[in-house]
Design a protein around this motif. Structure first.
Motif, mmCIF file in Angstrom:
data_model
loop_
_atom_site.group_PDB
_atom_site.id
_atom_site.type_symbol
_atom_site.label_atom_id
_atom_site.label_comp_id
_atom_site.label_asym_id
_atom_site.label_seq_id
_atom_site.Cartn_x
_atom_site.Cartn_y
_atom_site.Cartn_z
ATOM 1 N N PRO A 27 -5.280 -2.399 -6.718
ATOM 2 C CA PRO A 27 -4.628 -1.938 -5.597
ATOM 3 C C PRO A 27 -5.294 -1.948 -4.258
ATOM 4 O O PRO A 27 -6.181 -2.987 -4.073
ATOM 5 N N HIS A 28 -3.587 -2.133 -3.255
ATOM 6 C CA HIS A 28 -4.068 -2.717 -1.948
ATOM 7 C C HIS A 28 -4.950 -1.388 -1.138
ATOM 8 O O HIS A 28 -5.971 -1.573 -0.928
ATOM 9 N N GLN A 29 -4.591 -0.106 -1.618
ATOM 10 C CA GLN A 29 -5.017 0.608 -1.180
ATOM 11 C C GLN A 29 -6.632 0.851 -2.660
ATOM 12 O O GLN A 29 -6.665 0.526 -3.064
ATOM 13 N N PRO A 30 -8.011 2.032 -0.919
ATOM 14 C CA PRO A 30 -8.866 1.941 -1.713
ATOM 15 C C PRO A 30 -9.074 2.664 -2.398
ATOM 16 O O PRO A 30 -9.517 2.562 -3.900
ATOM 17 N N THR A 31 -7.964 3.813 -3.134
ATOM 18 C CA THR A 31 -7.818 4.461 -4.243
ATOM 19 C C THR A 31 -6.338 4.978 -4.587
ATOM 20 O O THR A 31 -5.279 5.615 -3.558
ATOM 21 N N LEU A 32 -5.878 4.441 -5.635
ATOM 22 C CA LEU A 32 -4.158 3.965 -5.775
ATOM 23 C C LEU A 32 -3.993 5.765 -6.329
ATOM 24 O O LEU A 32 -4.625 6.184 -7.027
ATOM 25 N N PRO A 33 -3.310 6.306 -5.613
ATOM 26 C CA PRO A 33 -3.323 8.274 -5.483
ATOM 27 C C PRO A 33 -2.448 8.318 -6.766
ATOM 28 O O PRO A 33 -1.523 7.839 -7.457
ATOM 29 N N ILE A 34 -3.158 9.215 -7.701
ATOM 30 C CA ILE A 34 -2.204 9.632 -9.343
ATOM 31 C C ILE A 34 -2.332 11.397 -8.611
ATOM 32 O O ILE A 34 -3.155 12.100 -8.633
ATOM 33 N N TRP A 35 -1.282 11.743 -8.939
ATOM 34 C CA TRP A 35 -0.476 13.894 -9.245
ATOM 35 C C TRP A 35 -0.577 13.572 -10.334
ATOM 36 O O TRP A 35 -0.324 13.130 -10.687
ATOM 37 N N LEU A 36 -0.412 14.761 -10.683
ATOM 38 C CA LEU A 36 -0.578 15.722 -11.726
ATOM 39 C C LEU A 36 0.632 16.102 -11.826
ATOM 40 O O LEU A 36 0.647 17.131 -11.128
ATOM 41 N N GLY A 37 1.598 15.693 -13.209
ATOM 42 C CA GLY A 37 3.330 16.319 -13.252
ATOM 43 C C GLY A 37 2.948 17.705 -13.768
ATOM 44 O O GLY A 37 2.437 16.933 -15.305
ATOM 45 N N VAL A 38 3.525 18.983 -13.571
ATOM 46 C CA VAL A 38 2.800 19.841 -14.492
ATOM 47 C C VAL A 38 4.764 20.442 -14.657
ATOM 48 O O VAL A 38 5.324 20.631 -13.696
ATOM 49 N N GLY A 39 4.820 21.091 -15.805
ATOM 50 C CA GLY A 39 5.952 22.412 -15.858
ATOM 51 C C GLY A 39 5.145 23.637 -15.279
ATOM 52 O O GLY A 39 5.319 24.497 -14.478
ATOM 53 N N GLY A 40 5.422 24.794 -17.149
ATOM 54 C CA GLY A 40 4.877 25.808 -16.648
ATOM 55 C C GLY A 40 3.916 26.151 -17.381
ATOM 56 O O GLY A 40 3.272 27.595 -17.731
ATOM 57 N N GLY A 74 0.927 -1.462 0.219
ATOM 58 C CA GLY A 74 0.111 -0.133 -0.110
ATOM 59 C C GLY A 74 0.904 1.482 -0.061
ATOM 60 O O GLY A 74 0.626 2.021 -0.111
ATOM 61 N N ARG A 75 1.684 1.202 -0.194
ATOM 62 C CA ARG A 75 2.523 2.599 -0.624
ATOM 63 C C ARG A 75 3.209 3.060 -1.938
ATOM 64 O O ARG A 75 3.769 4.148 -2.079
ATOM 65 N N ALA A 76 2.082 2.608 -2.670
ATOM 66 C CA ALA A 76 2.111 3.002 -3.958
ATOM 67 C C ALA A 76 1.613 4.735 -4.972
ATOM 68 O O ALA A 76 0.450 4.359 -3.856
ATOM 69 N N GLU A 77 1.843 5.424 -5.230
ATOM 70 C CA GLU A 77 1.001 6.366 -6.270
ATOM 71 C C GLU A 77 1.864 6.563 -7.681
ATOM 72 O O GLU A 77 3.160 5.397 -7.888
ATOM 73 N N ILE A 78 1.154 7.203 -8.341
ATOM 74 C CA ILE A 78 1.521 7.668 -9.489
ATOM 75 C C ILE A 78 1.029 8.997 -10.018
ATOM 76 O O ILE A 78 0.552 9.431 -9.349
ATOM 77 N N VAL A 79 2.881 9.449 -10.489
ATOM 78 C CA VAL A 79 2.655 10.899 -11.206
ATOM 79 C C VAL A 79 2.920 11.161 -12.715
ATOM 80 O O VAL A 79 4.261 10.390 -13.191
ATOM 81 N N VAL A 80 1.585 11.817 -13.372
ATOM 82 C CA VAL A 80 1.535 11.704 -14.405
ATOM 83 C C VAL A 80 1.799 12.917 -15.132
ATOM 84 O O VAL A 80 1.544 13.658 -14.765
ATOM 85 N N GLY A 81 2.597 12.251 -16.520
ATOM 86 C CA GLY A 81 2.888 13.719 -17.118
ATOM 87 C C GLY A 81 3.110 13.734 -18.764
ATOM 88 O O GLY A 81 3.179 12.243 -18.774
ATOM 89 N N ARG A 82 3.123 14.742 -20.069
ATOM 90 C CA ARG A 82 3.364 14.302 -20.986
ATOM 91 C C ARG A 82 4.628 14.551 -21.309
ATOM 92 O O ARG A 82 5.905 13.305 -22.125
ATOM 93 N N GLY A 83 5.752 14.845 -20.265
ATOM 94 C CA GLY A 83 7.249 14.009 -20.520
ATOM 95 C C GLY A 83 7.906 15.167 -20.826
ATOM 96 O O GLY A 83 8.064 16.243 -21.778
ATOM 97 N N SER A 84 8.732 16.306 -19.886
ATOM 98 C CA SER A 84 9.408 17.662 -20.839
ATOM 99 C C SER A 84 10.384 16.592 -21.892
ATOM 100 O O SER A 84 10.924 17.679 -22.520
ATOM 101 N N SER A 85 11.278 15.040 -21.466
ATOM 102 C CA SER A 85 11.943 14.935 -22.652
ATOM 103 C C SER A 85 10.735 14.356 -24.039
ATOM 104 O O SER A 85 10.451 13.211 -23.281
ATOM 105 N N VAL A 86 10.990 14.219 -25.053
ATOM 106 C CA VAL A 86 10.166 13.365 -25.613
ATOM 107 C C VAL A 86 10.738 12.217 -26.669
ATOM 108 O O VAL A 86 10.027 11.856 -27.356
ATOM 109 N N ASP A 87 11.927 12.061 -25.778
ATOM 110 C CA ASP A 87 12.397 10.692 -26.611
ATOM 111 C C ASP A 87 11.290 9.092 -26.594
ATOM 112 O O ASP A 87 10.730 8.543 -27.562
ATOM 113 N N ALA A 88 10.523 8.746 -25.604
ATOM 114 C CA ALA A 88 8.979 8.372 -25.721
ATOM 115 C C ALA A 88 8.204 8.371 -26.605
ATOM 116 O O ALA A 88 8.226 7.103 -27.318
#
Length: 347
Positions: free
Chosen positions: A168-181, A104-118
């Motif tokens: 997941p073990h957590q009732p709601t898996l935390p999802i953060w939104l990663g942002v730049g400017g 129960g210790r997982a989280e996700i920070v999602v974003g578009r990525g400042s590096s576009v190699d993917a």
């Protein structure tokens, strides 16, 4: 306030020998850093995602899962998962699995990525940069709500009620939104009711306050409970016994990493004068002794009207093994207690 570390698991060239770090040794040191961060009481460790020759973090959930087996309390998150170039179903499965392994210790920070190699690697068109993220974030959030959904979009085959497991073990898996400017990204996070992680790698902290205010206004306009807002800050930082030692340990790797980034993105080469300014009272680097670092974090907390989480990107100092270890120790044993106490008193 939570205090933690983000790592990019990059390989650096040793300036004294001209040799690139061993990938095996660097991977072991990354996992050891997470283990030490847990032992000294830090709250969170984030793993970045890159798809280039000098990066070892193309599969962050696997690295974090290895660390989960060697840690007890620290929360483990992406920093960030490049959701636009990924399959949201697979991302959810990977981090749900991490959540089970870590109890129960997982989280996700999602974003578009400042590096576009993917994007070219996985066959996506950069002209769809924003549309990809909007659609895939929508799907990820729907999957988080329930395992069996019906969904149709442009960039992924439809879902017709197939189950997405494990949960997941957590009732709601935390999802953060990663942002730049980008202002639209701040508004998006507020409208969706997601915690916000602001990546600040240059300039000053003060210039981000209007963007954080955008997030808070969008949050309230969407009708989300004000008390559930969370703002996090990701910044370049390092801790040592004194300010000068911190700068000298951090500068060589920072210079190397940003020189390479500049070649890719058309930036001019960085300078020592720029670095010193960024480490000063008006710059966005959090580098110094424990008192200097704690004071700057508390300044950011006041500037932003309250910060829930502050994470350090210090892996540019990866060649300085002992200095890196000491920085993590000082961050956990001296900086974090000071920051938690003062931020609690002023909240």
């Amino acid at each position: 306030m939570e205090v933690g570390i983000d790592s990019f698991a990059m390989l650096l060239t040793d300036p004294s020998t001209g040799q690139l770090q061993s990938a095996i040794d660097r991977m072991e040191s990354v996992i050891a850093e997470i283990e030490l961060a847990d032992q000294v009481g830090l709250d969170v460790f984030g793993m970045g995602e890159h798809h280039r020759a000098n990066a070892l973090d193309s599969a962050p959930a696997i690295i974090l899962s290895a660390a989960a087996a060697r840690t007890k309390s620290i929360r483990l998150t992406s920093a960030v998962a490049v959701l636009s170039a990924a399959d949201p179903v697979r991302v959810f499965q990977e981090f749900s699995t991490l959540d089970l392994i870590s109890r129960g210790r997982a989280e996700i920070v999602v974003g578009r990525g400042s590096s576009v190699d993917a994007y070219p690697l996985f066959g996506f068109d950069l002209r769809d940069y924003d549309a990809l993220f909007v659609e895939k974030l929508e799907l990820l959030l729907k999957i988080r709500e329930q395992p069996n959904i019906k969904w149709q979009g442009r960039f992924r085959p439809s879902l017709n009620g197939e189950g997405v497991f494990p949960r997941p073990h957590q009732p709601t898996l935390p999802i953060w939104l990663g942002v730049g400017g980008t202002p639209e990204s701040f508004v998006r996070a507020g409208t969706l009711g997601l915690p916000l992680m602001v990546a600040i790698i240059g300039g000053s902290f003060d210039r981000f306050r209007p963007l954080v205010d955008l997030y808070r206004r969008a949050w309230l306009a969407a009708g989300h409970p004000p008390e559930n807002q969370r703002v996090g800050v990701h910044a370049l930082g390092f801790v040592a016994e004194n300010d000068n030692a911190a700068k000298e340990a951090f500068f060589p790797g920072w210079f190397q990493m940003f020189t390479e980034a500049g070649k890719e993105r058309g930036w001019p080469p960085p300078t020592r004068a720029q670095f010193d300014h960024m480490c000063g009272p008006h710059g966005a680097f959090v580098v110094g002794d424990p008192q200097t670092v704690a004071a700057k974090i508390l300044h950011v907390n006041r500037t932003f009207g309250g910060v829930s989480r502050f994470t350090f990107q210090m892996s540019t100092a990866a060649l300085e093994t002992e200095a890196m270890r000491r920085s993590i120790e000082l961050l956990g044993t001296e900086v974090a207690p000071l920051v938690r106490k003062q931020s609690l008193l002023t909240s």
